[in-house]
Design a protein around this motif. Structure first.
Motif, short mmCIF file in Angstrom:
data_model
loop_
_atom_site.label_atom_id
_atom_site.label_comp_id
_atom_site.label_asym_id
_atom_site.label_seq_id
_atom_site.Cartn_x
_atom_site.Cartn_y
_atom_site.Cartn_z
N GLY A 1 0.78 -1.23 0.00
CA GLY A 1 0.00 0.00 0.00
C GLY A 1 0.81 1.28 0.00
N ARG B 1 -1.58 4.44 0.53
CA ARG B 1 -2.91 4.23 -0.02
C ARG B 1 -3.42 5.47 -0.75
NH1 ARG B 1 -5.41 1.01 5.26
NH2 ARG B 1 -4.56 -1.04 4.73
N ARG C 1 -0.17 1.21 8.49
CA ARG C 1 -0.92 1.96 7.49
C ARG C 1 -2.23 2.42 8.14
NH1 ARG C 1 0.49 -2.74 5.41
NH2 ARG C 1 -1.62 -3.49 5.13
N GLU D 1 -11.97 1.78 7.59
CA GLU D 1 -11.42 0.63 6.89
C GLU D 1 -11.98 -0.65 7.49
OE1 GLU D 1 -7.11 -0.42 8.49
OE2 GLU D 1 -7.25 1.69 7.94
N GLY E 1 -10.43 3.00 -1.76
CA GLY E 1 -9.71 1.98 -2.49
C GLY E 1 -9.83 0.61 -1.89
N GLU F 1 -7.49 -3.02 -1.20
CA GLU F 1 -6.15 -3.56 -1.07
C GLU F 1 -6.25 -5.07 -0.91
OE1 GLU F 1 -2.96 -1.23 1.19
OE2 GLU F 1 -3.48 -2.86 2.56
N THR G 1 -4.09 -8.69 -0.54
CA THR G 1 -2.80 -9.25 -0.17
C THR G 1 -2.91 -10.77 -0.14
OG1 THR G 1 -2.27 -7.32 1.19
CG2 THR G 1 -0.95 -9.29 1.54
N SER H 1 0.76 -8.09 -3.22
CA SER H 1 -0.25 -7.13 -2.79
C SER H 1 -0.62 -6.22 -3.95
CB SER H 1 0.25 -6.29 -1.61
OG SER H 1 1.26 -5.39 -2.02
N THR I 1 -3.08 -2.76 -4.86
CA THR I 1 -3.91 -1.65 -4.39
C THR I 1 -4.58 -1.00 -5.58
OG1 THR I 1 -2.39 -1.21 -2.54
CG2 THR I 1 -3.94 0.53 -3.12
N ARG I 2 -5.90 -0.89 -5.51
CA ARG I 2 -6.66 -0.23 -6.58
C ARG I 2 -7.45 0.92 -5.98
NH1 ARG I 2 -8.13 -0.86 -11.76
NH2 ARG I 2 -10.15 -0.06 -12.46
N ASP J 1 -3.64 2.05 -10.15
CA ASP J 1 -3.25 0.71 -9.69
C ASP J 1 -1.78 0.66 -9.33
OD1 ASP J 1 -5.82 -0.67 -10.49
OD2 ASP J 1 -5.15 0.05 -12.46
#
Length: 680
Positions: free
Chosen positions: A86, A103, A140, A484, A537, A539, A541, A555, A557-558, A581
């Protein structure tokens, strides 16, 4: 040709070891933040851990161990962070060279063995040897409230004050009488050969009755990474570290002292026509001193008091006014920043209830041209406290937590002009107030859910006067809301997935414009604007281990949304100023005394870059895949354990850029090197 010769030498070293005695290599467990540790003080759920996080926040924590650092074989600490889950590191190329995005944005607080780093952290980290690091803990999301202040220590005159995460670096501790010596040479095309060496010696102490124990260790390191005048991105550093500790019954004391000095050339930008900027800027020297002290007293199995102290001294001499191809006389500008921080924490458990209380106090002062400010002088202090509670239910299958943090920065003096003594003098800035809630639910032995909610309120993040653009409304208080939720599973050893959805909603964020004004004293300042922003977003993993000696971490992240709204106008930043991305991956395999590791980093592209020089549009940034790899062999010779490693960074030779100001700051491309080390 020299790169090919270097590779052949490395292959020769590896082949020589075929007839040597093979030593068994321990497997690597990649990215598991809940694994077993020898040291109780670094277990994530231990009350003896100075940086313990709430149970619901563990899903957002990544621990990078010493073995993983060796597997990645990064260039430096910033390169290692760029491989973390991230996190994306973009390179600016100039005075504040690295931007570490978590992120999709935000800012991090860096802590080394109890010392909280001040604002020049990105210039400090790149010189710290990775050989000196035992573990990096990346949190994070700053919902772990007791670790450090929620706002940066020292001066902070732009953007948001409330941070979005922590990076905790723990230096190497001797586990027995041990040591190592290592050296490397590496080569990138069109650049001189680089080299570096490190030496570490440590030992442990134990009394006959076993009540008194301790350790002491020392490391010296150096590197030289020269450059051609065309790129002008060279650097070098010499560093030394000593640390030690004592334990007597339930009392533990640790100390670390670190010092470095080096030089740093500020890379030349290359514009869209391939023309290099002719400015010649560099730091000579750039120095850092860090001292930390921490202790804990475990009154009982359920009650511990932890204290820490850290002091950082940073010095830089910046040379400017020179031009390539001209004989201009350089102008030297000196800057310093000194900071110290004290922390007190008490953890107490009553059955299934854990209460964590914390307080920090810091003091900072600095003087001189720093980043884009031609003159800056400040003397600030910060006080804060936190309280949180965790409650276990249903035999620990459900854990609920909640906490509150309050931080107040006081400006003793701050000024941006030698004739204008103070922009703010003997005033308190609006306090930061943070409230957080969390929950973790272990559905069974394999599946778990966790969620966190964060609400932060900070009236101002600036030590100096921030003026809105003419005609704009007065500034309002900054507010943040974060949420989150994570779902993780331990299905089989080779497949352990985790998915996290995150949202960061920011109101009234302050940022500098490209428009300036001049006050009555002749000082030039930037106008500021405020805007709302929203980041959302996902994430993903995946990690696992195979019986054949292989392990992996992947991992992805989008970003679903990166929107800003200002004066009723909404802008989508995805693909414009931010990548949509990114992914990072590591695959490791071990067999018959050999080890092989391959890692990859990808960021999708974006087309705009904003800086003090203006907005660069229709530029090509990101959109790269960087692949690093290494192969190593352990062998014995004359009763010593040796390791020979052939490695390559950016094997695809991608000259990508992540920032455009005076031009593109392109990566060096493919680097090939060999490292030889011996343990004793």
């Amino acid at each position: 040709m020299r790169t090919i010769r270097l590779s052949l030498v490395a292959m020769g070293i590896l082949s020589i070891t075929l007839n040597a005695e093979i030593s068994q290599i321990e497997p690597i467990v990649i990215g598991d933040s809940s694994g077993a540790y020898e040291r109780d003080d670094i277990k994530l759920d231990s009350i003896n851990n100075l940086y313990r996080v709430e149970s619901s926040a563990k899903a957002g924590v990544q621990v990078i161990t010493q073995k993983e650092i060796e597997a990645y074989h990064p260039k430096d600490v910033l390169d290692l962070l760029d491989k973390a889950i991230g996190i994306d590191v973009t390179f600016h190329g100039r005075k504040s060279p690295f931007f570490v995005n978590v992120r999709g944005g935000g800012s991090l607080t860096y802590i080394i063995d109890g010392a909280i780093l001040p604002s020049p952290a990105n210039r400090i980290l790149q010189k710290i040897p990775t050989k000196a690091i035992e573990e990096i803990q990346i949190i994070r999301g700053s919902t772990a409230l007791a670790l450090a202040p929620s706002i940066g220590i020292g001066a902070s005159n732009s953007g948001s004050g409330i941070n979005t995460g922590f990076v905790v670096i723990r230096t190497k501790r001797a586990k027995n009488t041990e040591g190592f010596v290592s050296g490397y040479v590496e080569k990138a095309e069109s650049n001189p050969t680089s080299n570096g060496q490190s030496l570490y010696i440590g030992t442990t102490l134990d009394s006959k009755d076993g009540e008194l124990s301790g350790y002491i260790g020392a490391l010296v390191s150096r590197y030289d990474r020269p450059s051609s005048d065309e790129r002008f991105d060279g650097s070098d550093a010499k560093s030394g570290m000593i640390n030690g500790g004592l334990s007597y019954r339930n009392f533990n004391l640790n100390m670390m002292a670190y010092k470095d000095s080096g030089t740093w050339e500020m890379q030349r930008g290359e514009d869209v026509n391939g023309v290099f900027d002719d400015s010649k800027w560099y730091y000579d020297p750039i120095k850092t001193d860090i001292f930390s002290l921490d202790a804990n007293i475990q009154w009982s199995e359920s009650q511990t008091t932890l204290v820490s102290f850290g002091k950082t001294k940073y010095r830089q001499a910046e040379y400017s006014n020179e031009k390539f191809g001209q004989n201009n006389i350089p102008i030297s500008k000196k800057y310093y920043e000194d900071s110290s921080a004290y922390s007190l924490r008490h953890n107490v458990a009553f059955g299934d209830t854990l209460i964590m209380l914390g307080a920090q106090m810091s003091k900072s002062d600095g003087f001189g041209p720093e980043t884009n400010s031609p003159y800056r002088r400040f003397d600030t202090s910060l006080k804060g406290y936190s309280a949180s509670i965790e409650q276990k239910l249903f035999d620990g299958d459900v854990v609920l937590d909640g906490g509150y943090r309050y931080d107040q920065k006081h400006i003793n003096n701050s000024s941006t002009n030698a004739t204008k003594d103070s922009a703010n003098n003997d005033v308190d800035l609006a306090p930061a107030k943070v409230f957080a809630l969390g929950a973790m639910w272990n559905l069974n032995d394999r599946f778990s859910l966790s969620s966190r909610y964060f609400q932060g309120d900070e009236g101002s993040s600036s030590d100096f006067d921030l003026l809105p653009m003419p005609g704009n409304s007065p500034f309002k208080a900054e507010k943040q809301k974060r949420f989150e939720i994570s779902a993780s599973a331990k299905i089989v050893p080779y497949f352990n997935p985790e998915i996290t959805y995150f949202s960061v909603d920011f109101k009234n964020q302050k940022s500098a414009t490209n428009n300036t004004y001049t006050d009555i004293y002749g000082s030039e300042y930037y106008y500021y604007t405020q805007s709302d922003s929203l980041r959302k977003g996902l994430e993903f993993t995946f990690r696992g281990d195979f019986e054949q000696g292989s392990s992996y971490l992947f991992s992805y992240t989008r970003m679903l949304d990166i929107k800003t709204e200002q004066n009723g106008l909404s802008t989508n930043k995805i693909g414009l100023e931010n990548p949509r991305d990114s992914f990072t991956a590591l695959l490791s395999h071990k067999w018959n005394g050999y080890s092989a590791n391959i890692s990859a980093k990808h960021m999708s592209g974006w087309s705009q870059s904003t800086s003090a020089m203006g907005i660069a549009s229709d530029v090509y940034l990101g959109d790269f895949i960087k692949i690093d790899a290494n192969i190593a062999k352990d062998f014995k010779y004359s009763n010593l354990d040796f390791n020979a490693k052939l490695y390559g960074r950016n094997l695809g030779d991608s000259h990508y850029s992540t920032r455009y100001t005076t031009g593109y700051y392109k990566d060096r491309g493919r680097v090939v090197g060999v490292e030889l080390s011996a343990k004793f």
